[in-house]
Scaffold this active site. Structure first.
Site, PDB file in Angstrom:
ATOM      1  CE1 TYR A  73     -25.509 -30.154 -48.811  1.00 45.10           C
ATOM      2  CE2 TYR A  73     -25.732 -30.314 -51.196  1.00 45.10           C
ATOM      3  CZ  TYR A  73     -25.218 -30.789 -50.002  1.00 45.10           C
ATOM      4  OH  TYR A  73     -24.405 -31.907 -50.006  1.00 45.10           O
ATOM      5  CE1 TYR A 100     -19.556 -32.349 -48.663  1.00 43.19           C
ATOM      6  CE2 TYR A 100     -19.137 -33.747 -50.561  1.00 43.19           C
ATOM      7  CZ  TYR A 100     -19.998 -33.273 -49.591  1.00 43.19           C
ATOM      8  OH  TYR A 100     -21.291 -33.721 -49.543  1.00 43.19           O
ATOM      9  CG  ASP A 159     -13.388 -39.075 -51.515  1.00 45.78           C
ATOM     10  OD1 ASP A 159     -13.938 -39.524 -52.548  1.00 45.78           O
ATOM     11  OD2 ASP A 159     -13.985 -38.338 -50.704  1.00 45.78           O
ATOM     12  CE  LYS A 205     -19.991 -36.486 -56.413  1.00 48.85           C
ATOM     13  NZ  LYS A 205     -21.398 -36.120 -56.248  1.00 48.85           N
TER      14      LYS A 205
END
Length: 427
Positions: free
Chosen positions: A14, A141, A242, A271
């Protein structure tokens, strides 16, 4: 450390190559502390993007990695298997809802989402009823790969410029009732209406349980999730949870869906699965879904990442889950939440603050203006903390092992940033 080379050639996430943000060179990390190349120590408020839940250089995780690398760092998972993967499968089944019985190991959170979407599509294809749409929430997201981007809010996210190139799915307004607020059935009506109208086209609903992460750090009521499960059952649509950001204790439950006491048809985790040591993810599903997928034309599930079931990653994941199975994380996360509950409301006094919210080991300060990333990052480093905001959100997801004085230093650093206009884009 050659930071000039880094600035000229290494493209960070980003970040623009035309005007790259400052990157701070890291020499080492231990516990909740990051040591920069000049020996500056920073208290980590990010868990390295929410993954390093046990802190850095954890002795048990280090030992697991050392032991495994001496015998086998990687072996293909096609036609071969190994004990670390088997052990990981057993540990996962002890933690997840009982209906989930089949585990597909992948190598990143985005890939876990891709796998879940492909499972749902192949499920309906096997039933002779192909469906091509997914129903999801605005401000959600799910990752940066293409299918994951297609179910991430196309208007209110970092992926808006890809609109028109991605498959178009069905988005409904995100929940408006907060986690601790009084529930009202009106909140589920937009979702209910969309599912009623489009259910024959919809392969699955995909959402982040309780916490919408990078799409806005929104926390919503467990009754919304209960209603989603009931409506998916009513209309015969699969439900994908998710939990890549929320799984493994972050919200105060092992999985956020447990706040609503529901079972998804497909679950994505990643993660924190390896405690932040290396990339590994898993997509888990029910026997019914798995068997239906494999009964179709292809006779198998058509996916196979090169590093699927990597034994080194599986070994570290086993060590991480063993730490979680001791139960210490529950008091650690509860203690963090208590500190947030006491300290964060005080920040409402600042004119810059629009809202504060917290749950488990998640603390969020939403501001009226977007942050000036270069300025606010420099301010935080000067304050001896590592917090990386985005947009109008200054948030903390620290390692569970953080101490009260360290957590207080993170919050004090945010407090001081809120008083500095240069840390924000005011125009």
């Amino acid at each position: 450390m050659d930071l000039s080379f880094d600035k000229q050639h290494l493209w960070h996430p980003y970040t623009s190559t035309l005007s790259p943000l400052t990157c701070y060179g890291v020499k080492s990390a231990s516990g909740v502390h990051i040591t920069l190349q000049d020996d500056t120590q920073l208290i980590d408020g990010m868990s390295s993007w929410w993954a390093a839940i046990h802190g850095y250089s954890n002795p048990q995780l280090n030992q697991a990695a050392h032991q495994q690398i001496d015998s086998m760092s990687h072996i293909m998972f096609g036609g071969l298997t190994h004990q670390p993967a088997i052990d990981l499968g057993k540990k996962l089944l002890e933690l997840v809802p009982d209906n989930l019985q089949h585990i597909f190991l992948a190598d990143s959170g985005s890939v876990a989402v891709e796998v879940s979407l492909k499972m749902a599509l192949q499920y309906w294809h096997s039933l002779g009823e192909p469906r091509s749409k997914f129903l999801t929430l605005k401000h959600g997201y799910h990752g940066d790969t293409f299918a994951a981007m297609s179910v991430t809010d196309p208007d209110n996210s970092m992926h808006s410029l890809y609109k028109g190139f991605l498959p178009e799915h069905i988005f409904v307004e995100s929940p408006t009732i907060g986690f601790f607020d009084t529930w009202h059935d009106d909140d589920i009506k937009p979702f209910q209406s969309a599912l009623q109208r489009h259910h024959q086209q919809i392969a699955a609903v995909i959402l982040e349980p309780i916490v919408q992460g990078a799409g806005g750090m929104k926390l919503y009521h467990p009754n919304y999730l209960k209603a989603v499960r009931a409506l998916c059952d009513k209309y015969g649509v699969l439900l994908i949870a998710d939990e890549i950001a929320t799984g493994f204790g972050r919200t105060g439950k092992m999985f956020a869906l447990q706040h609503a006491d529901i079972e998804p048809d497909i679950l994505c985790v990643g993660k924190a699965l390896t405690g932040g040591y290396m990339t590994l993810s898993a997509t888990l599903t029910s026997k019914s879904v798995a068997d239906t997928v494999c009964a179709g034309e292809a006779k198998c599930f058509m996916h196979g990442p090169t590093f699927m079931g990597n034994p080194l990653a599986c070994s570290v994941a086993n060590a991480s889950l063993s730490i979680l199975q001791t139960g210490q994380w529950q008091e650690q996360v509860a203690s963090i939440e208590r500190h947030f509950a006491k300290a964060l409301p005080k920040l409402r006094q600042h004119a810059m603050v629009k809202d504060i919210r917290y749950l488990g080991a998640i603390g969020v300060v939403e501001t009226h203006h977007t942050v000036n990333m270069e300025a606010i990052q420099a301010h935080f480093v000067k304050q001896g903390v590592w917090i990386r905001p985005f947009g109008r959100l200054i948030y903390m997801m620290p390692p569970y092992i953080i101490k009260h004085d360290e957590l207080a230093q993170l919050i004090d650093a945010i407090d001081s940033a809120l008083q500095k206009p240069e840390c924000f884009n005011l125009q």
